[in-house]
Design a protein around this motif. Structure first.
Motif, short mmCIF file in Angstrom:
data_model
loop_
_atom_site.label_atom_id
_atom_site.label_comp_id
_atom_site.label_asym_id
_atom_site.label_seq_id
_atom_site.Cartn_x
_atom_site.Cartn_y
_atom_site.Cartn_z
N UNK A 1 0.84 -1.20 0.00
CA UNK A 1 0.00 0.00 0.00
C UNK A 1 0.87 1.25 0.00
N UNK A 2 0.28 2.33 -0.50
CA UNK A 2 1.00 3.60 -0.49
C UNK A 2 1.24 4.14 -1.89
N UNK A 3 2.22 5.03 -1.98
CA UNK A 3 2.53 5.74 -3.23
C UNK A 3 3.62 4.99 -4.01
N UNK A 4 3.38 4.77 -5.28
CA UNK A 4 4.30 4.03 -6.15
C UNK A 4 4.54 4.81 -7.43
N UNK A 5 5.75 4.70 -7.97
CA UNK A 5 6.01 5.26 -9.30
C UNK A 5 5.75 4.19 -10.34
N UNK A 6 4.92 4.54 -11.34
CA UNK A 6 4.68 3.61 -12.46
C UNK A 6 5.78 3.86 -13.50
N UNK A 7 5.91 5.11 -13.93
CA UNK A 7 7.07 5.60 -14.71
C UNK A 7 7.30 7.02 -14.20
N UNK A 8 8.40 7.63 -14.57
CA UNK A 8 8.67 9.00 -14.15
C UNK A 8 7.55 9.89 -14.71
N UNK A 9 6.66 10.39 -13.85
CA UNK A 9 5.55 11.23 -14.30
C UNK A 9 4.18 10.60 -14.05
N UNK A 10 4.13 9.28 -13.84
CA UNK A 10 2.85 8.62 -13.49
C UNK A 10 3.02 7.87 -12.17
N UNK A 11 2.12 8.16 -11.25
CA UNK A 11 2.22 7.58 -9.90
C UNK A 11 0.88 7.01 -9.51
N UNK A 12 0.91 6.02 -8.62
CA UNK A 12 -0.36 5.47 -8.12
C UNK A 12 -0.34 5.38 -6.61
N UNK A 13 -1.47 5.71 -6.00
CA UNK A 13 -1.64 5.40 -4.58
C UNK A 13 -2.56 4.18 -4.53
N UNK A 14 -2.02 3.09 -3.98
CA UNK A 14 -2.77 1.82 -3.94
C UNK A 14 -3.14 1.45 -2.52
N UNK A 15 -4.29 0.78 -2.44
CA UNK A 15 -4.80 0.24 -1.16
C UNK A 15 -5.08 1.31 -0.10
N UNK A 16 -5.45 2.52 -0.55
CA UNK A 16 -6.03 3.50 0.37
C UNK A 16 -7.56 3.42 0.25
N UNK A 17 -8.01 2.47 -0.52
CA UNK A 17 -9.42 2.25 -0.81
C UNK A 17 -9.43 0.95 -1.61
N UNK A 18 -10.58 0.55 -2.12
CA UNK A 18 -10.58 -0.69 -2.92
C UNK A 18 -9.86 -0.50 -4.26
#
Ligand SMILES: [Zn+2]
Length: 648
Positions: A100-117
């Motif tokens: 869970x948390x903040x992840x870099x997909x590529x430089x410029x695209x990020x995802x926050x996962x598992x803060x919700x479904x």
């Protein structure tokens, strides 16, 4: 309002949870033999690009301190699968919760996962953030944005993209943008065609029953434990905070349409009538990245979602994935989505898309092959399994949808609920049938004695079917409810699907502990605010109590201070109708007010009499008639019985 008398909770000695039986333990152990658990690629992908998270994983509402999302007590998932969990589902739960948390997909695209479904994705533009899917609640989306701003530098939100019309992707929008900024044109909100209609029809017209069944499917009232909730499969869990609705300012209607937002080019592919009626996927040329929205996730999705929804089209789903491969397959370096973790590398991404395409196409084609041989949906679901080339792939497993219920969905989509056998054309309703079955079978005690033997033999599906009759006929029969609860529990422990596990375990939970408190459900103010009048009228129409309205006739002229067009709202033939841009020559009454006050009044948030004394409503005609009329509108109870009969 319908009142329900709820069966009592079971005595303590029957209240569970119980350990896995020998049969369940054995069944779960065989899963370890069947699947390639040494394949750890998904774990690498789920961990890749990690930047930061919050600890403990708990989100609260700042106004009143209420916890809206709490997965901090799931650390027991770090170990090996216990006998009370299908090891394949345990693996999926680990992937969801432990990354869970903040992840870099590529430089410029990020995802926050598992803060919700679901995932919230952030794309860095020239000046600000483009947010893809602002989660289910404002608390979760705000926390996700705060985390990104803290670690990547604070930026304003310049645009929001809703990938599709399901609430876990749009109803948290107010956590990242203000209504006013959207209305002032400072923030664009982009969505696929027909988004508003679909978003509101799905969540409003059938909202009460869906929400009640969602309690079962998502298991958020279950304790978190190896005998209770571990995952939804699609993600960790739905957050339960503040929801709202901000309508899009820009709709995409055709495949190939592009937008340049804050210097970022986006190419859209429409994927309607698949996972959602209104949905698109899109490609970022400068990042060589494809967002597959919720068309592909790392599991088999639902052709039919057990909380209740309209059936989806498995063939369209497969075709849309194929089109994504055609359009973007030769130019992508990474693929990400609205749930789960990304897939890096062109070859791996295209291979993943192909197996997802074939997963839906196999289910579609083989169901119809067997239906054409004359098999019923139950018979098809019992015999059809995936070819091993698809089945061995964890991304195709039953974590959310199952092969079994998706086959039934394909069957019903083409052939309807009736299987052609006249015995099933007009069956008795459950309680009537149950009482007669019990009578023929020699009464409850005799049935329970036999069912206990079947339970010892591990025949849980059969015991569930038989004991459901006993509980429907005798809802206060303690041994019957206890045995049915024990049976659902073992079925839950064996399930590979998160929703199936949750349905079974929550069914057991309600049999053991009774129903949650009654709470009549009003449409929420945040939702009402952004909802067009047409949708409010349709929501009211499904609340009109037809039998109570028998012989009644009302016509109200409505003039709204903030809108140019007047409306008529009427009841006749026990049907609620609303007509735009019309006025009746002899109305029951004429109402003058703001559209928001009208919405609040009709949804029970404020009384007509209070609006009148506040000078917010002037009424030409008999106010009593308006009161009579509003008494024909049903209120829905949120907690109607499911595993016990309606009238006790
Ligand atoms: Zn979703």
């Amino acid at each position: 309002m319908t009142q329900y008398t709820h069966p009592k909770a079971l005595p303590k000695e029957f209240s569970g949870p119980n350990p896995a039986t020998e049969h369940t333990e054995k069944k779960n152990a065989t899963v370890l033999e069947e699947l390639p658990f040494d394949d750890r690629q998904s774990f690498e992908n789920a961990a890749r690009g990690f930047i930061a998270s919050i600890s403990p994983l708990k989100i609260k509402r700042s106004e009143d301190g209420k916890t809206t999302y709490d997965q901090s007590d799931l650390s027991f998932l770090e170990g090996e699968a216990p006998p009370t969990v299908n090891p394949s589902l345990w693996r999926q739960a680990q992937l969801n919760i432990m990354h869970h948390g903040l992840f870099e997909v590529v430089d410029g695209i990020y995802q926050v996962r598992s803060f919700d479904i679901g995932n919230m994705t952030l794309v860095r533009g020239n000046t600000g953030w483009i947010i893809i899917d602002p989660l289910t609640s404002a608390e979760s989306s705000r926390k996700a944005l705060d985390l990104a701003n803290e670690h990547l530098g604070t930026r304003p939100v310049v645009a929001v993209i809703y990938t599709h019309s399901h609430a876990d992707h749009f109803s948290g929008a107010t956590g990242v943008v203000d209504f006013e900024d959207v209305h002032a044109g400072k923030v664009q909100v982009i969505a696929p065609d027909h988004f508003v209609k679909e978003a509101l029809s799905e969540n409003v017209l059938a909202g009460n029953v869906m929400l009640r069944r969602a309690t079962y499917m998502y298991g958020h009232l279950l304790p978190h434990s190896p005998q209770g909730f571990i995952t939804c499969g699609l993600g960790t869990q739905v957050s339960v905070g503040t929801i709202g609705f901000i309508a899009p300012t820009d709709s995409i209607t055709k495949t190939g349409e592009t937008r340049v937002i804050d210097g970022v080019e986006i190419v859209f592919q429409m994927t309607p009538d698949t996972e959602a009626v209104s949905e698109f996927v899109f490609y970022f040329p400068q990042f060589r990245a494809l967002c597959m929205s919720e068309i592909t996730s790392h599991h088999l999705h639902n052709i039919y979602t057990p909380r209740g929804a309209q059936l989806r089209d498995a063939l369209a789903w497969a075709n849309q994935i194929n089109e994504s491969i055609d359009l973007f397959g030769d130019k992508l370096d990474v693929l990400f989505a609205s749930h789960h973790w990304p897939t890096w590398g062109r070859e791996a991404a295209v291979e993943y898309l192909k197996t997802q395409r074939d997963l839906y196409k196999y289910i579609h084609d083989q169901t119809l092959r067997l239906a054409n041989h004359g098999y019923t949906k139950e018979e098809i679901a019992e015999q059809l399994t995936l070819p091993y080339s698809l089945a061995k792939n964890f991304s195709n497993r039953d974590y959310y949808g199952t092969i079994s219920h998706n086959i039934k969905a394909v069957y019903v989509k083409y052939l309807g609920y009736f299987n052609g056998n006249p015995a099933t054309l007009n069956p008795l309703p459950p309680v009537d049938a149950a009482k007669r079955y019990l009578d023929y079978m020699g009464g409850a005690e005799a049935v329970i004695a036999k069912a206990k033997e079947s339970f010892e033999d591990g025949e849980y599906r059969w015991v569930a079917e038989v004991m459901n009759h006993v509980v429907m006929a005798e809802p206060e029969n303690i041994p019957a409810k206890a045995l049915l609860a024990d049976t659902y529990e073992q079925l839950g422990y064996q399930a590979e699907s998160g929703p199936w596990r949750n349905f079974y375990l929550y069914g057991a939970f309600e049999l053991r502990h009774g129903l949650p408190e009654e709470e009549p459900r009003k449409l929420r103010i945040n939702l009402i605010q952004g909802m067009p009048l047409e949708n409010i009228f349709q929501a009211l129409a499904v609340r009109l109590n037809g039998p109570k309205a028998e012989g009644k006739r009302y016509t109200f002229n409505l003039n709204f201070s903030d809108l140019d067009t007047p409306w008529i709202m009427s009841v006749e033939n026990s049907v609620f109708n609303a007509f735009c841009n019309k006025q009746d020559a002899n109305p029951t009454a004429t109402l003058n007010m703001s559209s928001l006050d009208f919405k609040l009044m009709m949804t029970g948030h404020i009384k007509a009499i209070d609006l009148m004394s506040d000078n917010r409503l002037t009424l030409d005609g008999d106010v009593e008639k308006l009161v009579e009329f509003s008494e024909l509108i049903d209120k829905f109870n949120q907690n109607f019985p499911i595993v016990t009969p309606r009238d006790v």
